[in-house]
Design an enzyme around this catalytic site. Structure first.
Site, PDB file in Angstrom:
ATOM      1  N   ASP A   1      31.401  33.652 -25.898  1.00 12.80           N
ATOM      2  CA  ASP A   1      32.248  34.801 -25.279  1.00 12.80           C
ATOM      3  C   ASP A   1      33.721  34.497 -25.290  1.00 12.80           C
ATOM      4  O   ASP A   1      34.397  35.371 -25.666  1.00 12.80           O
ATOM      5  CB  ASP A   1      31.786  35.360 -23.843  1.00 12.80           C
ATOM      6  CG  ASP A   1      30.263  35.888 -23.921  1.00 12.80           C
ATOM      7  OD1 ASP A   1      30.237  37.067 -24.368  1.00 12.80           O
ATOM      8  OD2 ASP A   1      29.390  35.158 -23.659  1.00 12.80           O
TER       9      ASP A   1
ATOM     10  N   ALA B   1      31.959  41.007 -20.831  1.00 11.23           N
ATOM     11  CA  ALA B   1      31.690  40.703 -22.314  1.00 11.23           C
ATOM     12  C   ALA B   1      30.355  41.709 -22.604  1.00 11.23           C
ATOM     13  O   ALA B   1      29.184  41.274 -22.488  1.00 11.23           O
ATOM     14  CB  ALA B   1      30.907  39.184 -22.327  1.00 11.23           C
TER      15      ALA B   1
ATOM     16  N   ASN C   1      27.815  43.843 -22.085  1.00 10.99           N
ATOM     17  CA  ASN C   1      26.945  44.055 -20.857  1.00 10.99           C
ATOM     18  C   ASN C   1      27.197  43.235 -19.709  1.00 10.99           C
ATOM     19  O   ASN C   1      27.033  43.601 -18.685  1.00 10.99           O
ATOM     20  CB  ASN C   1      25.483  44.105 -21.423  1.00 10.99           C
ATOM     21  CG  ASN C   1      25.184  42.783 -22.120  1.00 10.99           C
ATOM     22  OD1 ASN C   1      25.652  42.357 -23.011  1.00 10.99           O
ATOM     23  ND2 ASN C   1      24.214  41.944 -21.465  1.00 10.99           N
ATOM     24  N   TYR C   2      27.528  41.859 -20.038  1.00  4.13           N
ATOM     25  CA  TYR C   2      27.688  41.079 -18.913  1.00  4.13           C
ATOM     26  C   TYR C   2      28.981  41.011 -18.370  1.00  4.13           C
ATOM     27  O   TYR C   2      30.162  41.374 -18.922  1.00  4.13           O
ATOM     28  CB  TYR C   2      27.284  39.677 -19.442  1.00  4.13           C
ATOM     29  CG  TYR C   2      25.973  39.246 -18.877  1.00  4.13           C
ATOM     30  CD1 TYR C   2      25.596  38.539 -17.719  1.00  4.13           C
ATOM     31  CD2 TYR C   2      25.083  39.137 -19.938  1.00  4.13           C
ATOM     32  CE1 TYR C   2      24.383  38.335 -17.379  1.00  4.13           C
ATOM     33  CE2 TYR C   2      23.743  38.686 -19.732  1.00  4.13           C
ATOM     34  CZ  TYR C   2      23.417  38.302 -18.528  1.00  4.13           C
ATOM     35  OH  TYR C   2      22.342  37.822 -17.981  1.00  4.13           O
TER      36      TYR C   2
ATOM     37  N   HIS D   1      18.235  31.821 -17.696  1.00  7.51           N
ATOM     38  CA  HIS D   1      17.775  33.229 -16.931  1.00  7.51           C
ATOM     39  C   HIS D   1      16.683  33.819 -17.601  1.00  7.51           C
ATOM     40  O   HIS D   1      16.541  34.218 -18.852  1.00  7.51           O
ATOM     41  CB  HIS D   1      19.301  34.220 -17.025  1.00  7.51           C
ATOM     42  CG  HIS D   1      19.303  35.356 -16.427  1.00  7.51           C
ATOM     43  ND1 HIS D   1      20.141  36.401 -16.472  1.00  7.51           N
ATOM     44  CD2 HIS D   1      18.241  35.925 -15.501  1.00  7.51           C
ATOM     45  CE1 HIS D   1      19.984  37.235 -15.773  1.00  7.51           C
ATOM     46  NE2 HIS D   1      18.732  37.045 -15.057  1.00  7.51           N
TER      47      HIS D   1
HETATM   48 CO   LIG Z   1      21.802  36.118 -17.744  1.00  4.41          CO
END
Ligand SMILES: [Co+2]
Ligand SMILES: [Co+2]
Lengths: 689, 689
Positions: B315, B396, B398-399, B619
């Site tokens: 990212d 970034a 979606n995040y 995750h």
């Molecule tokens: Co995640």
């Protein structure tokens, strides 16, 4: 609503409710009643503990399911009393019936040391001729004996004395002035105190003697800082106010907040006990945990020289996290709108005693709860989080432990422990090196290496009492790089290992696989993920027990041998190192190892299980920790995984929210937003332009 | 004092200071000047980056030591520009001299993708005939192409296309309504976009097709929640006010607070850069860190099926943490008294652009700083902590990553990162299982397993630039239980291993030994402990890189192979995965592996070293993370060990302090104390009785 609030206020102000919840701690009246009932039959006793004997789970579960038709569990007092000759009695008193239902002489055990027990030793030590002699040898004249202090610990275990007689070891110190920190002036010898005869029965004297430290005092109380140049003046106040009051309600000791409901108990041993924790999931009240508490801890020190091996305090089992609890103060320990709960205990004479403000309940802002911006148009939703903190602080001689149970809106429960207070110290001679077993944190002051290992007891009830524990590891997928199944070598997944029996469930931490443990209800699958509903234990401060296998600490603190143990639920299995911890030899090991050894192959699959988690930290002291330690936090998380069908906090009001259609229609962007309270640091009001 | 404050306010309001600190980011004027200087010689370019080329350390150190006599380092712009045919130019422009000092055509690399680059793709995709055809195959008619969206990522690396042409992969989505979250409607195919020709050059289509998801939308914006029953109403406000203003001061971008001084920089790539961090130790300004930043990250996904191996975003190196930074809002992202800093960048056309409120600086109450109670008389000192938070948030795709650099009064620096935003999702057919590489988080929505791995670059200057890094493990002492040297088996100590060369310094995390790393100045010993002054890296979220050795991610993200790398300082070694990251093949690996391979046996003992630390989390998604994730925090600590001679926060004013002599003389106990602001939750004013 107003009426409810008034009733609540009234009940808090008087400290009384019509009828106690079966999980409520014993009140002062109940403690007095229990003592009176015992005194009718037994005399010449002093009291060690009179505490709630919690209702059996089966009985309690039946009553909770139908309180109108099922008889309310009786209020029962769990009593420990000590008679002449260190005779220990364990008893149960039914307060509803007014009868003693159990009274047993328990041989070969020593109950914990109370604050009163502690207070007696110092005056005895100061008058003891052999102690006075030892003081003289290291430079303290008899006229200075009022400057001699001791922190009386349980003896832990010393094979020379066994467990038949109630003993304490007096860690010795000196204060040049009554306000000086004694930890700068540790003495090199260690008297042994017989609690029954109230005499010093032995003194451990090192081969190499160490004279009283000659360094100047180093203190942290206000007068000392004023004399050393005063306090810094550049810290402006931060005020935290809740003009509309708090967001939680209390019905007796049942606390409700943001879909959570929890009964807040307290006892002399574990301190806070959280029971019957449920989450209201859109109207469906779902059980999560039946009971949680910090159940035990051990603080082994790493200096191999005798008698330092005895320094491995079980602060809960040997002293009591409740007994050592601080009385808290508004604006000091917590800020904002605070609700306090008091704690009631018995004293040695059998009278009820109250620690005011033992438990603090308050809310805190917790930063961003969730946020997302669409990079296309900067439409954005940002929502701030709130947390509910239920806390107490206890003082274990030199150390302070601040225990925070924190409830989050996203379904997470967090246990945070902050360590502060003062290092345990030992004497050293000029030119002597403290390495490798300790650090000279101030001239002449040796702070030994040590671990703080806590045992968290979790009795899960994830959508019901029958749960299964899985160890979860993040691992690589099969297939080498270039293989058909894993051409780019990037496959990875969560490997789940069922902990099916107590013998197989002794599991260690593995940081490299980010190991977690899931408490799952395999009978109930998440409708979307098709995975069992679960709560995951996420804990990252999980050192190995450093005392070796077969060592004294390893034997006595069996709970600390592994990061996780799982056992089948048993009403009587509450204390991981045993009910009476002082002077246990560890032969055989009490508590968890004994329970597992008794039935290592018991089924733990889809049944009522208890998870025991040992976590903590290894502390290599440094001068920054002296003369008082900046608080060091540790965190354990219990996180819902596959428990909810969506983020359960979506309906928390956002600070700002815009959707693409609103941005297109000209809605003000996020920079035009203020909360009406926040301000720019350097001039300007609410505008951010 | 007043004058100073007015000058400060004036400089903040105008955004100008007389002369820029050499570490200050380029201003809009400087960006425009750099572009103008380049345009005098080169045309037909678009700009990828115009950012501060930081002064060389040797020059900067000389200037800082004597700013009056040593020439001020020139302001230099570091430029990346792209010409026709994806030709990449790297240049340096001396703004003081008005000259181009370097201008190179760099072959075979692709600079990062800017937000503008991203924005272009969606409109191209919607009009592309082959994309329209693919949409038709999965149930989207041509008339609905305005409902088709894409998150255009860099292609990462795809061996079929190499790195000669600038490519993006379009992760495809659909929105039934413009306000619906597209992540509920992922499409199964992936167009490849040529950024030079602005055409779709290929479409990756899976063997098994997946039709457009038919599940109902699930959203979190305010209108959606209102329609689903509205927001919860039981959350009362918590107000945070600072009536006397903030405790920090700013001189330009040099921030001073509670003995700390730090220059707050910002660039398009790393986002915040903290430089020349010092601590005023009782009048002695001691350097601690020369420069710290989040230097790189990688988010590998764990699904082995093509083309998901390409989902491993860097990212920072591929998009820029600065470029993606949010504009923050008072009371939304932070509460209290806030100071914001803007960020200036170049756009594609060469014009300066400003992100308002890119950096937030504010203070927070931080609970108990230290506390101790003497159990004898309840004399007590309790002091509350304050922290200073310097933060930015970047999106970034979606995040969301919320980055908080936190300074503590006890000398600790904390990097906290909160992850929020939305899961990256992929399509799945009814009846298809997402396991084991992902989780069905909502009907028809497959969220793949992934890791978030961050690389923290720490350039220590612990009491000087020459430092040494040690790996520290908590280990058992020698000698079995019963031996003379370790009779009770309780011996343990901190085993320190010098990381003497880059080759030997590649070290992994070991949770069982509570491994930490110390950055020490071995030339300067703590006068008390006789140990080198040091700062210790304490990091507990340190998963292994799960993509296998030799895999694409392993090759491209060499920095993530180990928890810690150490290299000799080099002015040009800033980017752990290389200066230009998109479309690198990893053959050879750029950045850290290349630097180490070039000189694996270089001396790292007592010299200018840089520590690179990779941390993060793995995750495994669950429905709780959807449709927007509750923020998940991660923390890295840099703690002083043997750096100070005592707790450096002793002079923070206490909330309450009493010494034994004061208690004896009748001083009010702590329960009589209130801060004048805090209140009891249920009635009552300041009294706790
Ligand atoms: Co995640
Ligand atoms: Co400690």
């Amino acid at each position: 609503m107003v009426l409810e609030r008034l009733q609540q206020m009234a009940s808090h102000l008087t400290g009384q409710v019509a009828q106690h919840h079966p999980f409520d701690p014993l009140t002062t009246e109940e403690i007095a009643a229990a003592v009176a009932i015992i005194r009718r039959e037994y005399s010449d006793l002093f009291f060690n503990a009179v505490t709630l004997w919690e209702p059996r789970k089966a009985e309690m579960t039946r009553w909770l399911a139908s309180p109108a038709t099922v008889p309310r569990p009786h209020r029962v007092a769990d009593v420990v009393a000590i008679g002449r000759g260190s005779k220990v009695y364990d008893g149960l008193v039914d307060l509803d019936d007014g009868t003693i239902v159990r009274w047993e002489l328990t041989e070969g055990v020593q109950p914990l040391i109370t604050m009163e027990d502690l207070q007696i030793v110092e005056s005895v030590v100061r008058k003891d001729a052999k102690v006075i002699e030892q003081c003289g040898l290291i430079g303290i004249p008899p006229s200075d004996m009022h400057k001699v202090y001791c922190d009386p610990w349980t003896i832990g275990y010393d094979e020379r004395f066994g467990s038949g007689v109630r003993l304490q070891q007096a860690l010795m110190y000196y204060r040049p002035h009554v306000d000086d920190s004694q930890y700068t002036y540790p003495l090199d010898f260690c008297p042994i105190f017989n609690a029954d005869t109230q005499e010093i029965v032995h003194i451990d004297v090192p081969k190499v003697r160490r004279q009283l430290n000659t360094a100047s005092p180093i203190n942290y109380h206000a007068d000392a800082i004023e004399k050393q140049g005063g306090f810094r003046k550049d810290l402006k106040p931060i005020n935290i106010t809740q003009p509309e009051g708090v967001s939680f309600t209390l019905d007796g000791r049942t606390l409700k907040w943001q879909n959570w409901s929890v009964h807040v108990g307290f006892n002399y041993r574990e301190g806070m006990v959280l029971s019957n924790i449920t989450f209201n999931d859109k109207g469906n009240v779902r059980p999560v945990f039946w009971r949680m508490s910090l159940a035990e801890m051990v603080v082994p020190y790493g200096n191999p020289e005798r008698p330092h091996q005895r320094k491995h305090a079980f602060d809960l089992g040997e002293y009591g996290g409740g007994y050592m609890t601080n009385s808290l103060a508004l604006g000091c320990d917590c800020k904002g709108a605070i609700h306090y709960m008091d704690a009631a205990f018995v004293n040695r004479a059998g009278e009820p005693q109250v620690i005011k403000n033992a438990i603090c309940i308050h809310e805190e802002d917790a930063g961003i709860l969730f946020k997302h911006t669409d990079f296309r148009d900067e439409s954005c939703t940002v929502t701030r989080a709130r947390k509910l903190v239920v806390s107490h602080v206890f003082t274990a001689a030199n150390y302070e432990y601040c225990v925070y149970w924190i409830f989050h809106q996203d379904g997470t429960i967090q246990l945070e422990i902050k360590l502060t207070g003062i290092l345990n110290t030992y004497a050293m001679n000029p030119g002597e090196s403290a390495a490798p077993w300790g650090t000279e944190v101030y001239p002449g002051v040796n702070a030994h290496n040590h671990q703080h290992l806590f045992c968290l007891r979790v009795d899960p009830s994830v959508d019901g009492h029958d749960n299964t524990v899985f160890q979860v590891d993040a691992v690589q997928g099969a297939g080498e790089v270039g293989s058909e199944e894993n051409p780019y070598g990037n496959a990875f997944y969560a490997k789940k290992t069922k902990l099916g029996t107590p013998g197989a469930a002794m599991s260690d931490y593995d940081g490299s696989t980010s190991r977690t443990w899931e408490m799952a209800n395999t009978s109930k699958l998440n409708p979307y993920s098709k995975k069992p509903v679960s709560y995951k234990l996420v804990s990252r401060e999980v050192p190995s027990l450093l005392p070796k296998e077969g060592s004294l600490v390893w034997k006595r603190a069996g709970f600390a041998r592994h990061a996780v143990h799982v056992t089948k639920y048993d009403d009587d299995q509450i204390h991981p190192a045993g009910r009476h911890v002082p002077q246990t030899s560890g032969e055989p090991s009490q508590g968890i190892p004994a329970w597992i050894a008794a039935n290592p192959d018991e089924n733990l699959d889809n049944t009522d299980v208890v998870l025991w988690h040992t976590f903590g930290l290894t502390h290599f002291p440094s001068p920054e920790d002296y003369p008082v330690m900046p608080a060091e936090p540790m965190t354990v998380l219990l996180r819902p995984r596959n428990f909810f069908t969506q983020n359960p906090a979506l309906d928390v009001p956002p600070s700002y929210s815009s959707a693409p259609s609103q941005i297109a229609a000209g809605k003000t962007g996020i920079r035009g937003i203020v909360d009406g309270i926040s301000r720019l640091a350097f001039g300007g009001g609410g505008s951010t332009q």
